[in-house]
Design a protein around this motif. Sequence first.
Motif: not given
Length: 399
Positions: A6-13
């Motif tokens: 999901a987009p909210e996890f795609k950029t997470g560390k």
Amino acid sequence: MQTNLAPEFKTGKDAAAVEAILRKCVHCGFCNATCPTYQLRGDELDGPRGRIYQMKQFFEGEAANAEMLKHLDRCLTCRACETTCPSGVNYSHLLEIGRDAIERELPRPAWDRLRRLLIVRFINSGPLFALSIRIGQLFAPLLPAAMRAAVPARQTPVTRQAGRHSRKMLMLAGCVQPALAPNTNNLAINLLDRCGIETIEIAQNLCCGAAATHTSHPELGLRQIKRLIDAWWPHIEAGAEAIVVTATGCGVSVRDYARLLADDPEYADKAAKVSELYRDLVEVMEAELADVAQAAPSKRVAVHTPCTMQHGLGINGRVENLLQKQGYTICRVRDAHLCCGSAGTYSMLQPELSGQLRLNKQKALTGDTPDVIVTANIGCQLHLAQGSPVPVKHWIELI
Ligand code: SF4
Ligand code: SF4
């Protein structure tokens, strides 16, 4: 398995790690065959494949819910599934990230957070913990049978006979072991002394951080790890050649410091050095014991290899070899890959499952009529001793 974070996890560390781990799982289900909680409950959601699938759904956008957390909480983090998995899925790393992310989106009820914090604080309370254990031991005869069984028998401390030597090793004292089983480190230190090695043990009850990290308090765990590294560092700079750990539950945590602090500019290098110097006691003794006179025992020994030792550290069969060389007869143990149910704070948080696993393990360990059961981790030792018809010790007590 194909994944679409999901987009909210795609950029997470942790996005890259989550994606890589999820993609490795081919959903074959081999891991279910060796999962203790799947065996007990027979529910796909309480096996590794089901847990991976629930985390996948969450990372792909499904809202966190209490059911997810319930099934993840039932996991012992024993890592038997990792040993079995033909694809090399790093389940425990995914669980660490998944549980933390789910808890952040859906915080636990206040009472659950409080009991977790109290458990960790009590375990780490040093003198208060030691006093509570001593009071429990003094009044054990007055307690109901079930509570009495949970109080460990008092060990009469063996005197340390540590001399000065040019070879030096650090040893982790641990937070609970000094109060519950002081002779594990005392005997290890005496044996190392006979091998010409001086042991440096930092006196305060500094915790390796595992209890907090695995009980929903990773920030507290990281602070404890940094405190421990700070306490060890001057001795490492002065030339300590190894860090010996006598409890595999703590050992697997120390070996992981390099990964846990890899992104910390101040501690990354120190943590990597600490992990590199880490040795389990059995590895040190294998290397050093050739010069020490062997006993001539005739005892039959059943060895319980903790999950942290066999699935975490990958040093299975080493205690058996060492004891065999010392003249002991090693008993057969069925289903040796299965967890005893101790699993850090699991026995306090999931008492029913933990109790069932203990009973199964005690039956397996006593099946070949041993005189004594030995293990390599304080948690397993105390857990298995409850109601055991055969004494349970740390293996160093037999050397
Ligand atoms: S054995 Fe490995 S690849 Fe197969 S389902 Fe389990 S974790 Fe996935
Ligand atoms: S870590 Fe242990 S309890 Fe958890 S899923 Fe894997 S085998 Fe099952």
